[in-house]
Design an enzyme around this catalytic site. Structure first.
Site, PDB file in Angstrom:
ATOM      1  N   GLU A  43      63.402  -2.437 -17.524  1.00 25.33           N
ATOM      2  CA  GLU A  43      63.366  -3.671 -16.744  1.00 25.33           C
ATOM      3  C   GLU A  43      63.692  -4.828 -17.691  1.00 25.33           C
ATOM      4  O   GLU A  43      63.056  -4.959 -18.749  1.00 25.33           O
ATOM      5  CB  GLU A  43      61.985  -3.882 -16.116  1.00 25.33           C
ATOM      6  CG  GLU A  43      61.913  -5.106 -15.228  1.00 25.33           C
ATOM      7  CD  GLU A  43      60.548  -5.315 -14.593  1.00 25.33           C
ATOM      8  OE1 GLU A  43      60.375  -6.347 -13.914  1.00 25.33           O
ATOM      9  OE2 GLU A  43      59.662  -4.466 -14.781  1.00 25.33           O
ATOM     10  N   LYS A  89      54.408  -5.617 -23.051  1.00 25.32           N
ATOM     11  CA  LYS A  89      55.335  -6.741 -22.866  1.00 25.32           C
ATOM     12  C   LYS A  89      54.569  -8.029 -22.602  1.00 25.32           C
ATOM     13  O   LYS A  89      54.976  -9.111 -23.044  1.00 25.32           O
ATOM     14  CB  LYS A  89      56.292  -6.450 -21.718  1.00 25.32           C
ATOM     15  CG  LYS A  89      57.407  -5.470 -22.064  1.00 25.32           C
ATOM     16  CD  LYS A  89      58.377  -5.354 -20.901  1.00 25.32           C
ATOM     17  CE  LYS A  89      59.491  -4.370 -21.200  1.00 25.32           C
ATOM     18  NZ  LYS A  89      60.411  -4.211 -20.056  1.00 25.32           N
ATOM     19  N   ARG A 109      54.289   8.644 -24.295  1.00 26.49           N
ATOM     20  CA  ARG A 109      54.813   7.406 -24.849  1.00 26.49           C
ATOM     21  C   ARG A 109      54.351   7.233 -26.287  1.00 26.49           C
ATOM     22  O   ARG A 109      53.420   7.897 -26.751  1.00 26.49           O
ATOM     23  CB  ARG A 109      54.366   6.216 -24.003  1.00 26.49           C
ATOM     24  CG  ARG A 109      52.892   5.896 -24.088  1.00 26.49           C
ATOM     25  CD  ARG A 109      52.504   4.797 -23.122  1.00 26.49           C
ATOM     26  NE  ARG A 109      53.255   3.567 -23.396  1.00 26.49           N
ATOM     27  CZ  ARG A 109      53.329   2.544 -22.552  1.00 26.49           C
ATOM     28  NH1 ARG A 109      52.747   2.623 -21.371  1.00 26.49           N
ATOM     29  NH2 ARG A 109      53.977   1.453 -22.862  1.00 26.49           N
TER      30      ARG A 109
END
Length: 750
Positions: A31, A268, A258
């Site tokens: 994104e 983020k 992850r």
């Protein structure tokens, strides 16, 4: 192709051999709402690497379905990261917004099939109707709308006739599903916001779970590889594609663990907070874990790729030691970069028995580096040495220059101190020395024995440079927020001196400054008139040495870690139920929920703590980090869930800061004392009273007048420095929020 075969490559090979696919197509679908970080590098390596290994291709696709947070500058940063790491995407950059018309058509098709409906419940009602892990949800009364009415409402949503939140489009699946994500998930929401690509063409935007699988299908993706927290989303992924009865072949989703690194944040939201709050100097600040930050600091693509290869594809989420990443860059640069001399804290030395200038031929590389190259090193009467390479009253084991001990100057002669010159305050400002003419390196017949060699530069010929020394941005190995920032993460030296060939000949952009570390010519601020160098990494793990000296802690391993292979174990039914509860009911993020749900001991501890205080997010963070670490290292806990609840209560009430809470936790773990007793005994209560904080702030401002002038001249990045100094002076007890407000007020009004 990688020598070791992970579970993803095993799946790919089986699919090729069975004829399920004739070409492998993967995708990297970020994104564009922030700069990519080291976690994205792992995903880039997996997706592009698999496509490369099996002669397929990988698409770079922007998941631009949320117009309120996305920007073209983030698109460019993502493109740059992929290119810098050495990969190429197939054809052009793709965008989910490219497929908005087609995705909308699929939504209409689901409505016509009776598989989707327009719901008019508000957000709170939708959450309430969803139910719990123990109780089935209730379907909205609006699900009874006819197909014709749903089509009409959806089209009117599309035309912008309704306000944000007035309606949503939902899939009609199963409100009693064990996987709560399957309880009539949202497919579209109204959002009257300008999109950076489509402008105001759309005012309804597809949700991730609807847009992602369809974008994959439209592009012909075969293997949709994502991180572990999307495991429970796989059922929605499959449902959409199956219900639409799309033509085969179709993509399937696979998950991997992850990346987590200690002393690092990769949220983020937290990275954006650092950038917007001027705690760092933009997204490419060399202290950040962004690809742009590593690139500007001087890391090489090869070092990042090697790191991703070494950590492999893990079976479950885990934490990687940042020392492993630092090892990779040292290992890479050791065989590449020239060795030169730079003095960071210069002390002038006048060699009284030397006159004139001579040029010494010195190799850029040691014997064990298979590269050639040399430079002429000027030597003259006046030189600079490192200030800490001389001691008037040295301790035992000090092998450099002293009044009684000679030392070799690297590549050249042996030096003996004859006189110490001091200023009126007793500070050493110059040394008078003599050199031994018959002691030249390679030609030494002096018979003088020295125990070390030090670096130096000719005062007349050296070039003045700015050097930026970086430490870790956070002082905590598991940072929570701004209070964990390391106030000493950046030191700027403006009067360092480097040998002239570095500037005039420019043999490279990366160097090893002898005995100092690896450095990089800053790609933004460097000019010939004002050279600027960033410290990439020290020659050894200086952080570990610092910890060892203060805490007698063992030095972290810097050897290569073994690759962990194997498919991520799917959640059991009980684990999945807990995950749904933690994410859908308690509002935990996917990563923390995943850690707790998969560990029976942690989840039991967390559930007990919740019975004492309903602060699910704060408790979860404490249990998933501090408690989890203690369980791994201790045979038995000296505290229980009740004590953790008590600790979190004090955080929530503002009695202590999260930074102080870590200190209290460590004491609890050692002594077993209650947190309230520890706080009272040690006087750790958080300082929120402006009357107590203002004197500290005034003192910091007064001591840093030069920095204040720079701030007022426009260098607003120094704001974080002032806040950090106040927090440091208070011993971490100052309320960060109050400090921010007071510092801003003081800098504004003087």
């Amino acid at each position: 192709m990688s020598e070791s075969k992970d579970f993803l490559r095993t799946i790919v090979e089986e699919d090729l051999q069975s004829g399920k696919y004739h070409e492998i197509i993967t995708r990297f679908p970020p994104e564009p709402n922030g700069f990519p970080h080291i976690g994205h590098a792992k995903s880039i390596c997996i997706n592009f690497g698999i496509a490369r290994d099996y002669k397929g291709h990988c698409n770079l696709r922007m998941d631009d379905t949320n117009p309120t947070t996305e920007d073209m500058k983030y698109v460019e940063a993502l493109k740059d990261a992929v290119t810098w790491l050495g990969f190429e995407w197939a054809n052009h950059v793709r965008f989910a917004s490219d497929y908005f018309p087609k995705i909308y058509d699929y939504a209409v098709q689901l409505v016509k099939m009776g598989k989707a409906y327009v719901d008019s419940l508000n957000e709170e009602e939708i959450r309430e109707y969803r139910g719990t892990i123990k109780e089935a949800g209730r379907r909205s009364k609006f699900a009874q709308r006819s197909i014709e009415e749903n089509l009409d409402l959806l089209e009117r949503m599309r035309k912008g006739e309704f306000k944000d939140g007035e309606h949503v489009l939902r899939a009609k699946i199963d409100m009693s599903a064990a996987n709560m994500k399957m309880r009539d998930p949202l497919l579209y929401r109204i959002r009257h916001a300008h999109h950076f690509r489509t402008g105001d063409e759309w005012c309804i935007y597809p949700m991730y779970d609807f847009a992602h699988c369809l974008s994959d299908y439209i592009e012909g993706v075969t293997h949709s590889i994502c991180t572990l927290e999307f495991e429970n989303n796989r059922e929605i992924y499959d449902w959409v594609l199956d219900e639409l009865e799309l033509k085969l072949p179709r993509p399937y989703q696979y998950e991997f663990a992850r990346l987590g690194i200690n002393y690092t944040v990769m949220s983020k939201r937290k990275l954006l907070e650092l950038v917007n709050g001027s705690y760092v100097n933009g997204w490419d600040d060399p202290r950040l874990p962004t690809i742009a930050g590593y690139k500007r600091r001087g890391y090489t693509p090869e070092s990042i790729l090697n790191f991703c290869d070494q950590i492999g594809i893990a079976k479950a989420n885990s934490m990687v030691d940042v020392a492993q990443l630092e090892f990779c860059i040292r290992d890479d640069l050791n065989q590449k970069v020239p060795r030169v001399m730079c003095v960071l804290d210069p002390l002038k030395v006048t060699i009284e028995n030397y006159d004139g200038v001579e040029e010494i031929d010195a190799s850029y590389y040691p014997h064990d580096v298979p590269k050639e190259g040399s430079r002429k090193l000027p030597f003259s009467r006046e030189i600079y040495i490192e200030r800490d390479d001389f001691m008037e009253n040295p301790p035992a084991g000090y092998y450099r220059l002293t009044p009684e001990q000679s030392v070799r100057l690297k590549h050249t002669y042996i030096l003996t101190c004859k006189e110490i010159i001091k200023d009126s305050h007793g500070n050493i400002v110059e040394l008078k020395a003599e050199y031994h003419p018959n002691s030249k390196s390679g030609e030494d017949t002096s018979g003088i024995k020295t125990k070390s060699a030090i670096h130096w530069v000719s005062a007349k010929h050296a070039k003045k440079v700015e050097v930026r020394l970086y430490e870790r941005l956070y002082s905590s190995d598991a940072p929570d927020g701004l209070e964990d920032l390391n106030p000493d993460s950046l030191h700027v030296i403006t009067n360092a001196f480097v040998e002239p060939a570095v500037i005039t000949e420019k043999p490279d952009v990366r160097f090893q400054f002898e005995r100092q570390g690896y450095f990089y010519a800053d790609p933004v601020d460097y000019t010939d008139a004002k050279p600027v160098f960033n410290k990439i990494v020290g020659l050894k793990d200086s952080w570990a040495k610092k910890v060892e000296a203060t805490e007698s802690a063992p030095k972290p391993e810097t050897k290569k870690l073994p690759i962990v292979e194997g498919e991520v174990a799917p959640m059991s039914e009980a684990e999945q139920a807990l995950f749904e509860k933690y994410t859908m009911v308690l509002g935990l993020n996917n990563e923390i929920a995943n850690i707790l749900a998969r560990d029976t001991q942690l989840s039991a501890f967390y559930e007990e703590a919740l019975s004492y205080i309903h602060s699910p997010i704060s408790l979860a963070n404490s249990v998933a980090n501090e408690v989890a670490r203690e369980l791994k290292s201790a045979s038995a806990l000296n505290f229980g869930a009740k004590e953790i609840a008590e600790l979190v209560t004090m955080i929530d009430e503002g009695t202590i800061s999260t930074k102080i809470a870590k200190q209290v936790f460590e004491e609890m773990a050692k002594s077993g004392d209650h947190p309230k007793a520890i706080v009272e005994a040690k006087g750790l209560t958080q300082i929120s009273d402006p009357a107590k904080l203002k004197p500290m702030i005034e003192e910091i401002i007064a001591k840093n007048s030069e920095s204040v002038a720079k701030y007022k001249a426009g260098n607003t990045n120094l704001f974080g420095f002032f806040v950090g100094q106040v927090l440091k002076k208070s011993g971490g007890k100052a309320n960060p929020t109050v400090v921010n407000e007071l510092v801003a007020e003081k800098l504004k009004n003087g």
